[in-house]
Design a protein around this motif. Structure first.
Motif, PDB file in Angstrom:
ATOM      1  N   GLY A 221     -73.310   4.762   0.197  1.00  0.00           N
ATOM      2  CA  GLY A 221     -74.544   5.366   0.668  1.00  0.00           C
ATOM      3  C   GLY A 221     -75.611   5.247  -0.395  1.00  0.00           C
ATOM      4  N   PRO A 222     -76.708   5.993  -0.260  1.00  0.00           N
ATOM      5  CA  PRO A 222     -77.726   5.984  -1.315  1.00  0.00           C
ATOM      6  C   PRO A 222     -77.164   6.351  -2.683  1.00  0.00           C
ATOM      7  CG  PRO A 222     -78.587   7.014   0.668  1.00  0.00           C
ATOM      8  CD  PRO A 222     -77.129   6.779   0.911  1.00  0.00           C
TER       9      PRO A 222
ATOM     10  N   ARG B 187     -72.887  14.261  -0.247  1.00  0.00           N
ATOM     11  CA  ARG B 187     -72.779  13.823  -1.640  1.00  0.00           C
ATOM     12  C   ARG B 187     -73.256  12.377  -1.799  1.00  0.00           C
ATOM     13  NH1 ARG B 187     -67.125  14.125  -5.157  1.00  0.00           N
ATOM     14  NH2 ARG B 187     -67.792  12.780  -6.894  1.00  0.00           N
ATOM     15  N   ALA B 188     -73.065  11.566  -0.771  1.00  0.00           N
ATOM     16  CA  ALA B 188     -73.499  10.171  -0.817  1.00  0.00           C
ATOM     17  C   ALA B 188     -74.962   9.994  -0.429  1.00  0.00           C
ATOM     18  CB  ALA B 188     -72.632   9.325   0.103  1.00  0.00           C
ATOM     19  N   GLY B 189     -75.648  11.091  -0.095  1.00  0.00           N
ATOM     20  CA  GLY B 189     -77.066  11.018   0.226  1.00  0.00           C
ATOM     21  C   GLY B 189     -77.389  11.074   1.705  1.00  0.00           C
ATOM     22  N   GLY B 190     -76.406  11.354   2.549  1.00  0.00           N
ATOM     23  CA  GLY B 190     -76.646  11.466   3.974  1.00  0.00           C
ATOM     24  C   GLY B 190     -76.712  12.908   4.426  1.00  0.00           C
ATOM     25  N   ASP B 191     -76.738  13.115   5.749  1.00  0.00           N
ATOM     26  CA  ASP B 191     -76.756  14.466   6.306  1.00  0.00           C
ATOM     27  C   ASP B 191     -76.152  14.424   7.708  1.00  0.00           C
ATOM     28  OD1 ASP B 191     -78.744  13.413   7.990  1.00  0.00           O
ATOM     29  OD2 ASP B 191     -80.371  14.194   6.732  1.00  0.00           O
ATOM     30  N   GLU B 192     -76.320  15.515   8.446  1.00  0.00           N
ATOM     31  CA  GLU B 192     -75.737  15.617   9.786  1.00  0.00           C
ATOM     32  C   GLU B 192     -76.306  14.584  10.751  1.00  0.00           C
ATOM     33  OE1 GLU B 192     -76.743  18.040   7.948  1.00  0.00           O
ATOM     34  OE2 GLU B 192     -75.290  19.695   7.950  1.00  0.00           O
ATOM     35  N   GLY B 193     -77.471  14.022  10.452  1.00  0.00           N
ATOM     36  CA  GLY B 193     -78.080  13.028  11.320  1.00  0.00           C
ATOM     37  C   GLY B 193     -77.675  11.601  11.002  1.00  0.00           C
ATOM     38  N   SER B 194     -76.832  11.425   9.994  1.00  0.00           N
ATOM     39  CA  SER B 194     -76.424  10.074   9.596  1.00  0.00           C
ATOM     40  C   SER B 194     -75.413   9.500  10.578  1.00  0.00           C
ATOM     41  CB  SER B 194     -75.808  10.094   8.202  1.00  0.00           C
ATOM     42  OG  SER B 194     -76.721  10.575   7.235  1.00  0.00           O
ATOM     43  N   ARG B 195     -75.429   8.184  10.675  1.00  0.00           N
ATOM     44  CA  ARG B 195     -74.363   7.461  11.392  1.00  0.00           C
ATOM     45  C   ARG B 195     -73.356   7.016  10.345  1.00  0.00           C
ATOM     46  NH1 ARG B 195     -73.907   1.986  14.729  1.00  0.00           N
ATOM     47  NH2 ARG B 195     -72.725   2.760  16.514  1.00  0.00           N
TER      48      ARG B 195
ATOM     49  N   TYR C 265     -67.021   4.534  14.403  1.00  0.00           N
ATOM     50  CA  TYR C 265     -68.294   5.158  14.051  1.00  0.00           C
ATOM     51  C   TYR C 265     -68.289   6.626  14.461  1.00  0.00           C
ATOM     52  CZ  TYR C 265     -70.359   0.513  13.347  1.00  0.00           C
ATOM     53  OH  TYR C 265     -70.636  -0.754  12.891  1.00  0.00           O
ATOM     54  N   LEU C 266     -68.999   7.431  13.682  1.00  0.00           N
ATOM     55  CA  LEU C 266     -69.258   8.815  14.049  1.00  0.00           C
ATOM     56  C   LEU C 266     -70.749   9.075  13.911  1.00  0.00           C
ATOM     57  CD1 LEU C 266     -66.482   8.934  12.006  1.00  0.00           C
ATOM     58  CD2 LEU C 266     -66.447  11.216  13.022  1.00  0.00           C
TER      59      LEU C 266
ATOM     60  N   GLU D  91     -68.806   4.763   5.036  1.00  0.00           N
ATOM     61  CA  GLU D  91     -70.148   4.219   4.805  1.00  0.00           C
ATOM     62  C   GLU D  91     -71.161   5.051   5.565  1.00  0.00           C
ATOM     63  OE1 GLU D  91     -72.638   0.006   5.079  1.00  0.00           O
ATOM     64  OE2 GLU D  91     -70.557   0.113   5.783  1.00  0.00           O
ATOM     65  N   VAL D  92     -72.132   5.568   4.827  1.00  0.00           N
ATOM     66  CA  VAL D  92     -73.228   6.349   5.405  1.00  0.00           C
ATOM     67  C   VAL D  92     -74.367   5.388   5.762  1.00  0.00           C
ATOM     68  CG1 VAL D  92     -74.826   8.264   5.069  1.00  0.00           C
ATOM     69  CG2 VAL D  92     -72.553   8.343   4.032  1.00  0.00           C
ATOM     70  N   LEU D  93     -74.608   5.212   7.053  1.00  0.00           N
ATOM     71  CA  LEU D  93     -75.579   4.205   7.506  1.00  0.00           C
ATOM     72  C   LEU D  93     -76.958   4.813   7.710  1.00  0.00           C
ATOM     73  CD1 LEU D  93     -73.258   2.511  10.145  1.00  0.00           C
ATOM     74  CD2 LEU D  93     -73.698   1.763   7.803  1.00  0.00           C
TER      75      LEU D  93
END
Length: 351
Positions: A231-232, A277-285, A301-302, A349-351
């Motif tokens: 992620g980021p 922690r990887a820079g995503g949130d609940e809206g991430s794919r 995918y989730l 992977e946080v997309l």
């Protein structure tokens, strides 16, 4: 019999569409995470109804088979269309039902992809059924409006109408009761014909694919295993670091496309903690990847509610995951098809 079959095929078709949506959801309408038993109910209903439809369809064909082979095949264009819809419906329905039953048994004696063929054949079955009803609608309306016993029919020399219906209902009921327990817990003591039983399975949860079948035994047990989170702000975790993460415990059902399901206690860190922690949130794919190198479901995918609800399970029913259950780490998300709860995780992977 026709009305009952119509209801059964409609239930199978609609619940089948819900199952297909698990695999290819629309981006603007993510899969829900609640009710947690949603897929367990719809897929259990799909498989149970499909199994019940097999004897019902065979009885219906037995009752009308002289008309199926009447000669000449058609005396008018309308009758020709009606006979054609019957031919398409009967052949497609038999293939759909029996291959679906073989899928329940986890047996695939054919070269094609079951999921794709089962899906598209369902449209053929339901479409030909609707076309047949449209062609026969005047006769159907007349038949439903005519009280039984008002026509001067010859007395049957064999099984009576009532006897046929009672025998069909009894046979179908036995099939349903002895298989539905693999989904509906109150009937579990009676599921003697169910192909998978939780009480005799490792950690009381059935297994569709073992570690040896997936070819992951060596790498899953290796001390070099790492969970890579991309992620980021990417990072890696070894096994000790994963097991040191703050765990949660949830009682969630594992429901598979073959129709079986079982509730179990799952323990492990929340997926959303690593996503944040990887820079995503609940809206991430989120894309999760298995150690398995081949197979249709080595990734999944989730998005939406399931990202916030999913667990990275390390324990099942109070003990460490066995290798066949996904050691060292597996995904568990509520209201999700079992095959999409990826085992032997190696990357997020946080997309």
């Amino acid at each position: 019999m026709g009305r009952v079959l119509g209801i059964c095929f409609t239930v199978c078709f609609m619940t089948g569409l819900l199952s297909h949506y698990q695999y290819q959801p629309w981006t603007w309408l993510p899969e829900p995470a609640h009710p947690i038993w949603g897929y367990r109910l719809t897929q259990g209903l799909h498989v149970t109804t499909g199994i019940a439809t097999i004897p019902l369809l065979l009885v219906k064909l037995w009752a009308v088979y002289p008309k199926l082979f009447a000669w000449p095949p058609a005396k008018s264009l309308a009758e020709g269309v009606e006979r054609l819809t019957i031919a398409v419906f009967v052949s497609a329905a038999l293939v759909e039902l029996f291959t679906g039953f073989f899928n329940v048994l986890d047996w695939y004696p054919w070269p094609w992809d079951f999921v794709m063929v089962h899906r598209f054949l369902a449209y053929v079955v339901f479409g030909s059924l609707l076309l047949h009803i449209a062609v026969k609608l005047p006769i159907i309306k007349e038949g439903l409006a005519t009280p039984l016993g008002t026509r001067a029919n010859a007395q049957p020399s064999g099984l009576s109408r009532r006897g046929l219906l009672v025998a069909s209902a009894a046979g179908t009921g036995i099939v349903v009761v002895t298989t539905a327990g693999q989904t509906f817990s109150p009937l579990r003591p009676l599921d003697v014909l169910a192909p998978r039983r939780a009480d005799s399975a490792p950690q009381h949860v059935p297994i569709n694919k073992t570690a040896d079948q997936a070819g992951v035994r060596g790498i899953a047990l290796s001390s070099s295993w790492r969970l890579t989170v991309v992620g980021p702000r990417s990072f890696d975790l070894d096994l000790a670091a994963v097991e040191a993460l703050a765990p949660v415990q949830h009682h969630l059902p594992l429901a598979c496309v073959e129709g079986w399901s079982v509730s179990a206690h799952w323990q492990g860190p929340l997926l959303i903690d690593l996503v944040r922690r990887a820079g995503g949130d609940e809206g991430s794919r989120v894309l999760v990847t298995s150690l398995e190198q081949y197979g249709s479901y080595r990734t999944s995918y989730l998005e939406g509610p399931q990202v916030a609800s999913a667990i990275l399970a390390t324990h099942l029913n109070g003990v460490r995951l066995t290798l066949d259950h996904g050691y060292p780490l597996r995904l568990i998300a509520p209201d999700r098809a079992g095959v999409l709860n990826t085992k032997w995780l190696t990357e997020i992977e946080v997309l």
